[in-house]
Design a protein around this motif. Sequence first.
Motif, PDB file in Angstrom:
ATOM      1  N   TYR A  10       0.859  -1.241   0.073  1.00  0.00           N
ATOM      2  CA  TYR A  10      -0.103  -0.067  -0.007  1.00  0.00           C
ATOM      3  C   TYR A  10       0.851   1.217   0.036  1.00  0.00           C
ATOM      4  N   VAL A  11       1.914   1.099   0.781  1.00  0.00           N
ATOM      5  CA  VAL A  11       2.784   2.068   0.678  1.00  0.00           C
ATOM      6  C   VAL A  11       3.368   2.656  -0.640  1.00  0.00           C
ATOM      7  N   ILE A  13       2.156   1.726  -3.579  1.00  0.00           N
ATOM      8  CA  ILE A  13       1.170   2.266  -4.377  1.00  0.00           C
ATOM      9  C   ILE A  13       1.003   4.044  -4.324  1.00  0.00           C
ATOM     10  N   VAL A  14       0.816   4.265  -3.162  1.00  0.00           N
ATOM     11  CA  VAL A  14       0.831   5.742  -2.805  1.00  0.00           C
ATOM     12  C   VAL A  14       1.823   6.446  -3.153  1.00  0.00           C
ATOM     13  N   VAL A  15       2.948   6.177  -2.765  1.00  0.00           N
ATOM     14  CA  VAL A  15       4.213   6.714  -3.270  1.00  0.00           C
ATOM     15  C   VAL A  15       4.601   6.807  -4.626  1.00  0.00           C
ATOM     16  N   CYS A  16       4.210   5.912  -5.246  1.00  0.00           N
ATOM     17  CA  CYS A  16       4.383   5.708  -6.829  1.00  0.00           C
ATOM     18  C   CYS A  16       3.508   6.824  -7.497  1.00  0.00           C
ATOM     19  N   PHE A  17       2.260   7.021  -7.187  1.00  0.00           N
ATOM     20  CA  PHE A  17       1.413   7.966  -7.842  1.00  0.00           C
ATOM     21  C   PHE A  17       1.426   9.147  -7.197  1.00  0.00           C
ATOM     22  N   LEU A  18       2.404   9.475  -6.076  1.00  0.00           N
ATOM     23  CA  LEU A  18       2.234  10.897  -5.673  1.00  0.00           C
ATOM     24  C   LEU A  18       2.857  11.940  -6.474  1.00  0.00           C
ATOM     25  N   ARG A  63      17.565  -3.825   1.128  1.00  0.00           N
ATOM     26  CA  ARG A  63      17.675  -5.064   1.865  1.00  0.00           C
ATOM     27  C   ARG A  63      18.262  -5.002   3.178  1.00  0.00           C
ATOM     28  N   LEU A  64      17.621  -4.120   3.899  1.00  0.00           N
ATOM     29  CA  LEU A  64      17.726  -4.124   5.452  1.00  0.00           C
ATOM     30  C   LEU A  64      16.875  -5.243   6.406  1.00  0.00           C
ATOM     31  N   PRO A  65      17.681  -5.716   7.002  1.00  0.00           N
ATOM     32  CA  PRO A  65      16.976  -6.982   7.777  1.00  0.00           C
ATOM     33  C   PRO A  65      15.664  -6.325   8.433  1.00  0.00           C
ATOM     34  N   GLY A  66      14.719  -7.276   8.397  1.00  0.00           N
ATOM     35  CA  GLY A  66      13.266  -6.705   8.928  1.00  0.00           C
ATOM     36  C   GLY A  66      12.411  -5.865   8.103  1.00  0.00           C
ATOM     37  N   PHE A  67      13.090  -5.145   7.129  1.00  0.00           N
ATOM     38  CA  PHE A  67      12.542  -4.341   5.961  1.00  0.00           C
ATOM     39  C   PHE A  67      11.356  -5.255   5.281  1.00  0.00           C
ATOM     40  N   ASP A  68      12.057  -6.180   4.705  1.00  0.00           N
ATOM     41  CA  ASP A  68      11.331  -7.194   3.885  1.00  0.00           C
ATOM     42  C   ASP A  68      10.054  -7.721   4.409  1.00  0.00           C
ATOM     43  N   ARG A  69       9.910  -7.684   5.932  1.00  0.00           N
ATOM     44  CA  ARG A  69       8.756  -8.368   6.317  1.00  0.00           C
ATOM     45  C   ARG A  69       7.457  -7.734   6.084  1.00  0.00           C
ATOM     46  N   TYR A  70       7.500  -6.210   5.668  1.00  0.00           N
ATOM     47  CA  TYR A  70       6.430  -5.604   5.524  1.00  0.00           C
ATOM     48  C   TYR A  70       6.082  -5.653   4.138  1.00  0.00           C
ATOM     49  N   PHE A  71       6.625  -6.558   3.450  1.00  0.00           N
ATOM     50  CA  PHE A  71       6.200  -6.937   1.844  1.00  0.00           C
ATOM     51  C   PHE A  71       6.101  -8.574   1.811  1.00  0.00           C
ATOM     52  N   GLY A  72       6.241  -9.296   2.911  1.00  0.00           N
ATOM     53  CA  GLY A  72       5.995 -10.596   2.827  1.00  0.00           C
ATOM     54  C   GLY A  72       7.125 -11.530   2.440  1.00  0.00           C
ATOM     55  N   GLY A  73       8.507 -10.951   2.966  1.00  0.00           N
ATOM     56  CA  GLY A  73       9.745 -11.671   2.972  1.00  0.00           C
ATOM     57  C   GLY A  73      10.596 -11.124   1.810  1.00  0.00           C
ATOM     58  N   LEU A  74      11.848 -11.466   1.762  1.00  0.00           N
ATOM     59  CA  LEU A  74      12.831 -10.766   0.791  1.00  0.00           C
ATOM     60  C   LEU A  74      12.432 -11.379  -0.683  1.00  0.00           C
ATOM     61  N   ALA A  75      12.057 -12.677  -0.536  1.00  0.00           N
ATOM     62  CA  ALA A  75      11.752 -13.087  -2.132  1.00  0.00           C
ATOM     63  C   ALA A  75      10.797 -12.448  -2.593  1.00  0.00           C
ATOM     64  N   ARG A  76       9.685 -12.009  -1.933  1.00  0.00           N
ATOM     65  CA  ARG A  76       8.545 -11.344  -2.637  1.00  0.00           C
ATOM     66  C   ARG A  76       8.926 -10.178  -2.882  1.00  0.00           C
ATOM     67  N   LEU A  77       9.932  -9.427  -1.861  1.00  0.00           N
ATOM     68  CA  LEU A  77      10.294  -8.121  -2.105  1.00  0.00           C
ATOM     69  C   LEU A  77      11.000  -7.886  -3.449  1.00  0.00           C
ATOM     70  N   TRP A  78      11.822  -9.132  -3.670  1.00  0.00           N
ATOM     71  CA  TRP A  78      12.706  -8.986  -4.923  1.00  0.00           C
ATOM     72  C   TRP A  78      11.757  -8.874  -5.977  1.00  0.00           C
ATOM     73  N   GLY A  79      10.545  -9.890  -6.056  1.00  0.00           N
ATOM     74  CA  GLY A  79       9.663  -9.853  -7.101  1.00  0.00           C
ATOM     75  C   GLY A  79       9.294  -8.598  -7.451  1.00  0.00           C
ATOM     76  N   ILE A  80       8.819  -7.596  -6.482  1.00  0.00           N
ATOM     77  CA  ILE A  80       8.276  -6.400  -6.643  1.00  0.00           C
ATOM     78  C   ILE A  80       9.282  -5.469  -7.121  1.00  0.00           C
TER      79      ILE A  80
END
Length: 435
Positions: A10-11, A13-18, A63-80
């Motif tokens: 969600y963050v 999406i908002v920042v992308c269109f800002l 790639r900060l430890p813990g940052f990826d959890r807001y996106f469902g893990g690093l593997a998913r974040l890398w897909g994003i």
Amino acid sequence: MGVRLKVGDYVLIVVCFLPWLVALPRLGWPIGASAGSWLQWVGISSGILGLSTMLLAAVVSIRLPGFDRYFGGLARLWGIHRWLGFASFMLVMVHVTALGLSAASVSLPVAVATLFPPINHLSIWWGWFAWLAMLVFLAPTFNFFGSLSYQRWKSLHLFSALAVVAGVLHALLLAPQQLVWWMLGLAAIAAIVWRKALSPRFSRVPYRVKSVTQLVNNVVEIALVPEDKAISYQTGQFIYLTPLDKTLAAGVGEEHPYTIASASGDHCLRIGIKALGDASAALQTVTPGSRMMVEGPYGEFYTRRYPNRDQLWLGGGIGITPFVAGARHIEAKNTSEVPKGQVQLLYLAKNAQRAYYHTLFKHVSQMREDFGYDVHYFQKEGPLTEEYLRWFCPDYAEREIYMCGPPEMTQHVRQLLLDQGVPSSRIHSEVFDFL
């Protein structure tokens, strides 16, 4: 059931269109305008969105430890991250094409002059420079030059910094609203500087190799102990290892991701490693007592929406390691994390020799009533069938299902489960694909 969006989504999406929303009062809506005006509006809008997605792709690569959890893990974040990069490239192509066609509605010379002005029009040429840099570091994604090694792929991504700087300069020289581009640009540059220059020095923790245990041919389990403070991790997470043993034939000073095979809270960090490339093959003979740098942890393999639901684990190859960690977690009777329900583990191995963690799983299943276990041998049984799965775990369709293993195995199992009506939201896996 569709994909559940995470807080980080969600963050983004908002920042992308800002930036586009900030520019919208000036752009307006060209209702009733000519085709040329519509094309110009589309060109400017796609350019704004293209740059914002490119900058966000750089930001999420931090790639900060813990940052990826807001996106469902690093593997998913890398897909994003990949999708943002792809979207950015396509939007930039729309940007150039639409502006060119808009100018062509006047005349062809005007179109050429719009896209390729004199060299002193730096605002436009910074845009072209950003596009060229994007083309270079996105080449592996589009397979322009064939598949690349992990390290060469990482080196090509240094061009992302050039694309970010050139893209921001392009926007700052053209856009009246500059604050939003300064903010996004600085965030993107800060992420790249942290990832490439600062994190190797400040984010890695020194460990020593305590032992190297040969499980089978080309598979070892390395035990690491911290030199000072140990990292804190949860069962099923992974780390990046950077070996410093100069006697290794390959991979010295290179970072690669490996799943932690020890239970959370274990002072000794255990890593199962299979020889799948030059670096992992070299680690089969790493010297005990040598130093390794550890960065992480990352991922959230077991942290899902329904942690109390009974679980089915399906693992094979070196992808069995998160389940090794889970079994050791259960063996230690630590129920603070995973699992909270009953677990059934099906080990999908080629043959008895390749079931190199069989003894551990059998031992845990004998100790704990909440842990069921069986092994399925491909050479004897063939590919896993629904009949075999139902015999082993009759209520599998009602469980949370975790799987990890070779791509062919996971693709076959995923399709089998989907064909039986198991919702994709209950099927969990993590793949290390150019992490």
